[in-house]
Design an enzyme around this catalytic site. Structure first.
Site, short mmCIF file in Angstrom:
data_model
loop_
_atom_site.label_atom_id
_atom_site.label_comp_id
_atom_site.label_asym_id
_atom_site.label_seq_id
_atom_site.Cartn_x
_atom_site.Cartn_y
_atom_site.Cartn_z
CD GLN A 1 -2.70 -1.54 0.28
OE1 GLN A 1 -3.53 -0.70 -0.01
NE2 GLN A 1 -2.60 -2.69 -0.37
CG HIS A 2 4.49 0.90 0.40
ND1 HIS A 2 5.57 0.05 0.55
CD2 HIS A 2 3.76 0.76 1.54
CE1 HIS A 2 5.48 -0.58 1.70
NE2 HIS A 2 4.39 -0.16 2.33
CB VAL A 3 1.16 5.79 -3.60
CG1 VAL A 3 1.09 6.62 -4.87
CG2 VAL A 3 0.09 4.70 -3.62
#
Length: 531
Positions: A467-469
């Site tokens: 869940q990394h942007v």
């Protein structure tokens, strides 16, 4: 009458926006924080999780809000994924932001992660160095309560000293290892692997009016006692400082004046009523999806054509196996241990940085789904769920990806939410650089199986993502190549700052949240000094 509604308006109430607001308010300036989503208290989230049949949907306990859709809302994110990636990263729109449902991993970047071109001849260097950011890493750790090993070498190279350098030790001692991690550590040591304690913001002892972790083991969803840091904790602190917080405030319009200076913004509520606000300075802290989307909707900060581009998401491959002996995963912390020895190898110009996380989440749902898919029913199903739950283990390899302008976030005007605002189009192609990691991953996973005597349940074949942007509002030293500068100030708008992990020029091989917090504190202090 005051000339402005506030000195600073912050769009987004997550940990990063909250920490920036905290620095500004502590310096005596007025701040309004706007949040598109609702205010859902922790107790309600915990009850919703207990009652939800969708345990793998991290957003589900927060509800599907039609006026503030999230990545699990059908159609909101339109993914175009190629090259072998199957899952796209998520976002949550609620008071406290997406860190309401994180695992609390708090890694620092290494100096070389911020100087990839100088060190390895690939990607690019950041416009600031690790030494520039180190004091703010330390401030972030003491603000949220990070535990970790004394003398820890985070590079995994066995330097024999604390690395990266630290001006202060971790504020808290490390957590005790769950049994599953202890047992696996003993087994893989025979293959030369070392299991380190992953630093986290789950408290190992009481700190800042929060209790110590007692192993509820639903870290990903919501800590029921508040031992894990959450953006909701920052919300409570900035309220005490006099920051005005408005929820259900969906910002969609931003106005500019002379020389691109931001003059005002406006938001609508779920009923469609509009409110316009003015300020001296503006901060957009609306996640790595929502920040570029808002900029693109208003044709802002994009003279470089880099808004929404260079998306990085940490492609990940996992493997699950059954051990001959019980591990009893699902007790203690969700993620406690990590194998770091592939993080900073000399061949990083050809093979990406990797960290192996040793997962310790509740395993029963995944086991039951697999058995049902195989046609197992009745008493045999019950017996196998009990047996496999005791012996299952999953490791995941979080892999670095490089910035590519073709990987991007765009506005999807063909989809509308309940208040008529567009969705998001996500385009991502898995790179040859990331795929170059596969032979090493397969070899390491084979060694894990050999060390544990395990039977493989799932083959390490498909890339998913964390869940990394990162990268979508990139910082840089030149206006023609980046969206904002080293202070997170937009090149095109002198009074607009972007506080999001989207500013990160490179991804490294570790979770970006602590880096985002350090950058947020730094930006907040910069703004406070200029007011």
């Amino acid at each position: 009458m005051a000339d402005f509604d506030a000195d600073v308006i912050v769009v987004g109430s997550g940990s990063l926006g909250g920490l920036a607001a905290q620095q500004i308010a502590q310096a005596g300036h007025s701040v309004i924080v706007l949040e598109a989503g609702p205010d859902i208290p922790d107790w309600k989230v915990t009850e919703n999780w207990r009652n939800s049949p969708r345990k793998n949907n991290f957003n589900d306990p927060f509800g599907d809000v039609p006026y503030a859709p999230n990545s699990f809302t059908p159609g909101y994110v339109d993914p175009h994924l190629t090259g072998g990636l199957e899952v796209f990263p998520g976002t949550l729109r609620v008071l406290g932001g997406t860190s309401r449902h994180w695992t609390a991993a708090t890694w620092r970047l290494l100096p070389e992660d911020m100087a990839m071109h100088s060190t390895y001849g690939i990607a690019e260097d950041w416009p600031i160095s690790y030494d520039d950011l180190e004091p703010f890493y330390t401030q972030a750790e003491y603000e949220i309560g990070v535990n970790g090993q004394k003398g820890f070498d985070e590079s995994g190279l066995g330097k024999g000293e604390t690395y990266p350098p630290r001006s202060k030790p971790y504020p808290l001692p490390p957590e005790a290892k769950p049994y599953a991690t202890q047992r696996l550590q003993h087994q893989v040591a025979s293959m030369g692997f070392r299991v380190d304690i992953a630093p986290s913001s789950r408290l190992s002892q009481p700190y800042d009016n929060r209790p110590a972790c007692i192993g509820n083991n639903i870290c990903n969803w919501n800590c029921p006692i508040g031992a894990k840091h959450s953006g909701y904790h920052v919300v409570q602190k900035i309220r005490d400082l006099g920051v005005e917080i408005r929820t259900q405030a969906i910002v969609d319009k931003i106005e500019t004046g002379d020389k691109g200076k931001i003059t005002a913004l406006s938001y609508i509520n779920p009923e469609g009523d509009r409110t316009r606000l003015t300020a001296k300075m503006f901060v957009i802290a609306a996640h790595g999806y929502e920040t570029p989307k808002l900029l693109l909707m208003n044709d802002l900060a994009n003279s470089s054509d880099m808004v929404g581009r260079r998306l990085m998401i940490h492609p990940t491959i996992d493997m699950t196996w059954l051990s001959p002996e019980p591990y009893w995963t699902g007790r203690g912390q969700n993620i406690h241990g990590a194998i770091m020895q592939r993080r900073a190898l000399p061949d990083r110009d050809k093979v990406p940085s990797t960290r192996y996380d040793l997962l310790n989440a509740p395993p029963e749902e995944g086991i039951a789904q697999g058995l049902l898919k195989d046609g197992t029913l009745g008493p045999e199903l019950d017996a196998k769920i009990r047996d496999h739950s005791a012996r299952v283990f999953t490791a995941e390899a979080l892999t670095e990806d490089l910035p590519d302008p073709a990987n991007r976030i765009e506005v999807n005007s063909s989809w509308k939410d309940a208040v008529g605002l567009p969705g998001i189009k996500l385009t991502y192609k898995l790179s040859d650089y990331t795929k170059a990691n596969l032979p090493r991953l397969m070899e390491d996973y084979a060694r894990f199986l050999q060390a544990t005597g395990g039977t493989r349940v799932s083959a390490p074949e498909k890339f998913i993502c964390q869940q990394h942007v990162m990268g979508t509002t990139v910082m840089g030293s030149k206006a023609e190549e980046a969206v904002c500068d080293a202070d997170l100030r937009c090149f095109d708008h002198e009074n607009l700052f972007l506080v999001t992990t989207g500013v990160m020029p490179t991804a490294g091989g570790v979770n970006p949240t602590l880096t985002g917090m350090a950058l947020a504190i730094r930006a907040g202090q910069t703004i406070a000094k200029e007011l």
